[in-house]
Design an enzyme around this catalytic site. Sequence first.
Site, PDB file in Angstrom:
ATOM      1  N   ASN A 117       0.818  -1.224   0.000  1.00 24.14           N
ATOM      2  CA  ASN A 117       0.000   0.000   0.000  1.00 24.14           C
ATOM      3  C   ASN A 117       0.851   1.273   0.000  1.00 24.14           C
ATOM      4  O   ASN A 117       0.425   2.312  -0.498  1.00 24.14           O
ATOM      5  CB  ASN A 117      -0.931   0.017   1.209  1.00 24.14           C
ATOM      6  CG  ASN A 117      -2.178  -0.818   0.958  1.00 24.14           C
ATOM      7  OD1 ASN A 117      -2.583  -0.995  -0.190  1.00 24.14           O
ATOM      8  ND2 ASN A 117      -2.776  -1.335   2.020  1.00 24.14           N
ATOM      9  N   HIS A 359      -1.129  -8.166   4.755  1.00 20.34           N
ATOM     10  CA  HIS A 359       0.226  -7.643   4.577  1.00 20.34           C
ATOM     11  C   HIS A 359       0.266  -6.341   3.777  1.00 20.34           C
ATOM     12  O   HIS A 359       1.190  -6.130   2.971  1.00 20.34           O
ATOM     13  CB  HIS A 359       1.115  -8.697   3.885  1.00 20.34           C
ATOM     14  CG  HIS A 359       0.998 -10.058   4.503  1.00 20.34           C
ATOM     15  ND1 HIS A 359       1.801 -10.483   5.519  1.00 20.34           N
ATOM     16  CD2 HIS A 359       0.135 -11.078   4.270  1.00 20.34           C
ATOM     17  CE1 HIS A 359       1.453 -11.712   5.879  1.00 20.34           C
ATOM     18  NE2 HIS A 359       0.441 -12.089   5.138  1.00 20.34           N
ATOM     19  N   CYS A 360      -0.751  -5.496   3.980  1.00 24.35           N
ATOM     20  CA  CYS A 360      -0.829  -4.210   3.256  1.00 24.35           C
ATOM     21  C   CYS A 360      -0.818  -4.395   1.741  1.00 24.35           C
ATOM     22  O   CYS A 360      -0.290  -3.560   1.002  1.00 24.35           O
ATOM     23  CB  CYS A 360       0.317  -3.276   3.661  1.00 24.35           C
ATOM     24  SG  CYS A 360       0.295  -2.848   5.378  1.00 24.35           S
ATOM     25  N   MET A 361      -1.352  -5.530   1.295  1.00 20.02           N
ATOM     26  CA  MET A 361      -1.453  -5.778  -0.155  1.00 20.02           C
ATOM     27  C   MET A 361      -2.871  -6.209  -0.476  1.00 20.02           C
ATOM     28  O   MET A 361      -3.095  -7.255  -1.109  1.00 20.02           O
ATOM     29  CB  MET A 361      -0.464  -6.869  -0.577  1.00 20.02           C
ATOM     30  CG  MET A 361       0.855  -6.303  -1.082  1.00 20.02           C
ATOM     31  SD  MET A 361       2.000  -7.608  -1.495  1.00 20.02           S
ATOM     32  CE  MET A 361       1.202  -8.408  -2.867  1.00 20.02           C
TER      33      MET A 361
END
Length: 403
Positions: A117, A359-361
């Site tokens: 992100n 995982h910020c994805m």
Amino acid sequence: MDVERLRQDFPIYSSPEKDIIYLDNACQSMRPRQVIEALNEYYLEYPACGGRSVHRLATKVSVKVEEAREKVARFIGCSDPSCIVFTKNCTEGLNIVAKGYRFPKGAAVLTTDMEHNSNHVPWLQLHAEGKIKHRMVRTPPSGLFSLEAYKAALTADVAMVSMVHTNNVTGTTLPAKAVIELAHDKKAVVMLDGAQSVPHRPIDVEDLDVDMLTFSVHKMLGPSGVGVLYAKKEMMDRIEPLLGGGGSVGYTDYERVEFLPPPEKFEAGLMNYSGVIGTGAAVDYLSAIGMQNVADHEKRLNRIVTRGVEDIDALNIVGPKDPSVRDGLFSFNIRGMTSHDVAMIIDEIAKVQIRSGMHCMHPFFRSRGIDGCARASFYVYNTEGECRKFLDALRHIADTFSS
Ligand SMILES: Cc1ncc(COP(=O)(O)O)c(C=O)c1O
């Protein structure tokens, strides 16, 4: 590499938590005594402000900060320390460039569909504001970067390529040299998100000829709250500072401001001096081990774990199956379980600490219709013995809880 000797440097392994098996290194690493001592040295011996006051404590701080800058520059193969900006993390470095770069009108920025992100949201914001056109190179089912897809996407309006060097879920690495050469042929500049590459293998920015590179020091044995932005001199001149204020200016009057040359131009406000000085110690520590040794060690552990799960039918690796293209990252799901359940149970039964979730994805997982994965990530202090215990725990969980 003598891992057992090296572990003696890490206070966590002689603390009440000494039995933990810490495999959440892609998020944040443990710190050796040498780094903690450098942090404390600042607070105990010269806890003053650098770059401003001229008394002896302040001068000591200024000298130590510049020493750390030189060490970081050497660590990534940069011959000019003034190309090193200290930030608070990788995210800040990416935002300094995204928000400050003077993009020509109608410029496009090319990322991939596998970005964290931190290298996704700033571009979405700029696109929504009409300041750039954001486009992505799609990743084929193999999970490996496609140079063909990249070449096709590298149209004449692309002013900047901003891509993750090593992915934080799949562990795959893009062919940076080819990516950079092709971009330069088209007059585009390249920024690499090095959050998962710089801590884990030798990086030489001048050999790569990359224009900008960002990373976080807390993922490489250093203190929390410190990051680095490397930018070539000519790039620095094209970027407006994200923050304006004290320390970043040479002169102001009631109407005007003259910024200092880089790196100070990008370092407004009082800095995290102990963190920066601790960064120097982290870089010293990793350099003494040798980054190729770090890379080889992680790959070896990943091979052991990947081979060890081959017969666990309920376990699915996220990303390529071949560990040689995943560095020290092992992401997976166990059939019928959420990743958070896997992470909590494995901590409970075996004191193994792994990461879970998206995982910020988020786009990566949403586009594949899965709600996250568990991720083990290895670093210099992890041992083969720990990997065996991790495997035993995985097998037990799969046997007991999978559907
Ligand atoms: C690939 C990648 N990019 C960017 C970041 C953001 O790093 P930070 O939160 O330290 O700014 C991370 C953190 O995990 C990452 O893995």
